[in-house]
Design an enzyme around this catalytic site. Structure first.
Site, PDB file in Angstrom:
ATOM      1  N   GLY A 139      -5.283  -8.857   2.935  1.00 24.44           N
ATOM      2  CA  GLY A 139      -5.833  -7.550   2.602  1.00 24.44           C
ATOM      3  C   GLY A 139      -5.314  -7.072   1.258  1.00 24.44           C
ATOM      4  CD  GLN A 185      -1.837  -4.051  -2.092  1.00 25.50           C
ATOM      5  OE1 GLN A 185      -2.825  -4.102  -1.380  1.00 25.50           O
ATOM      6  NE2 GLN A 185      -0.803  -4.853  -1.936  1.00 25.50           N
ATOM      7  CG  HIS A 245      -0.530  -3.286   5.278  1.00 26.55           C
ATOM      8  ND1 HIS A 245       0.760  -3.781   5.409  1.00 26.55           N
ATOM      9  CD2 HIS A 245      -0.817  -3.353   3.950  1.00 26.55           C
ATOM     10  CE1 HIS A 245       1.207  -4.115   4.204  1.00 26.55           C
ATOM     11  NE2 HIS A 245       0.276  -3.883   3.307  1.00 26.55           N
ATOM     12  CD  GLU A 246      -4.371  -4.047   2.802  1.00 25.22           C
ATOM     13  OE1 GLU A 246      -4.193  -3.467   1.713  1.00 25.22           O
ATOM     14  OE2 GLU A 246      -3.694  -5.032   3.152  1.00 25.22           O
TER      15      GLU A 246
HETATM   16 ZN    ZN Z   1       0.171  -4.037   1.268  1.00 21.80          ZN
END
Ligand code: ZN
Length: 162
Positions: free
Chosen positions: A46, A51, A131-132
């Site tokens: 992911g 990011q 998480h994402e």
């Molecule tokens: Zn991450």
């Protein structure tokens, strides 16, 4: 298509709130393609906009279930159960840690055509969604780690020494 640089922990961009996508543009389509390329290149399951340095609510996920998930402006609308497992992040290289997440989630999001849909995830997919989505609000899994953040290579080294 291109590989983008992955930002790592300590970079302020990872702590910021992302803006929603209002309309699909060729730039955003290109970003999504690049995010998949970057994610596969790094062997991740992911990736979230910040990011790769883009403060937009965009997530790509591929947990090897035959689907490439794109979540735009995702919102988790239901969660239940719990699972505890080792989790890592491309923005925290070489580390992992135990994190408890819901075992089942439903996320409402928009796809690449800006059509709303709901995705139901269990186990690893539920973990990846949580998480994402957290990345889009400036949060990293390290905040949730139970006990110590571990060195991924520590065990391998120990084993090699035995
Ligand atoms: Zn991450």
């Amino acid at each position: 298509m291109a590989i983008r640089q992955i930002r790592t922990i300590g970079d302020e961009i990872l702590t910021k709130e992302c803006k929603p996508v209002r309309e699909m543009t060729s730039r955003i389509r290109e970003l999504i393609d690049d995010m998949f390329d970057t994610m596969y290149e790094a062997n991740g399951v992911g990736l979230a906009g910040p990011q790769v340095g883009v403060l937009r609510q965009i997530v790509t996920i591929d947990i090897d279930d035959g689907n490439q998930y794109v979540l735009i402006n995702p919102e988790i609308i239901e969660e239940s159960g719990s699972q505890t497992a080792l989790e890592g992040c491309l923005s925290v290289p070489g580390k992992n840690g135990m994190v408890t997440r819901p075992n089942h989630v439903i996320v409402r999001a928009y796809d690449e055509n800006m059509e709303q849909f709901e995705l139901e995830g269990e186990e690893l997919l539920a973990r990846a969604i949580c998480h994402e989505c957290a990345h889009l609000h400036g949060h990293l899994y390290v905040e949730l780690v139970e006990g110590e953040l571990r060195d991924v290579n520590a065990e391998a080294t120990e084993e090699a020494e035995e």
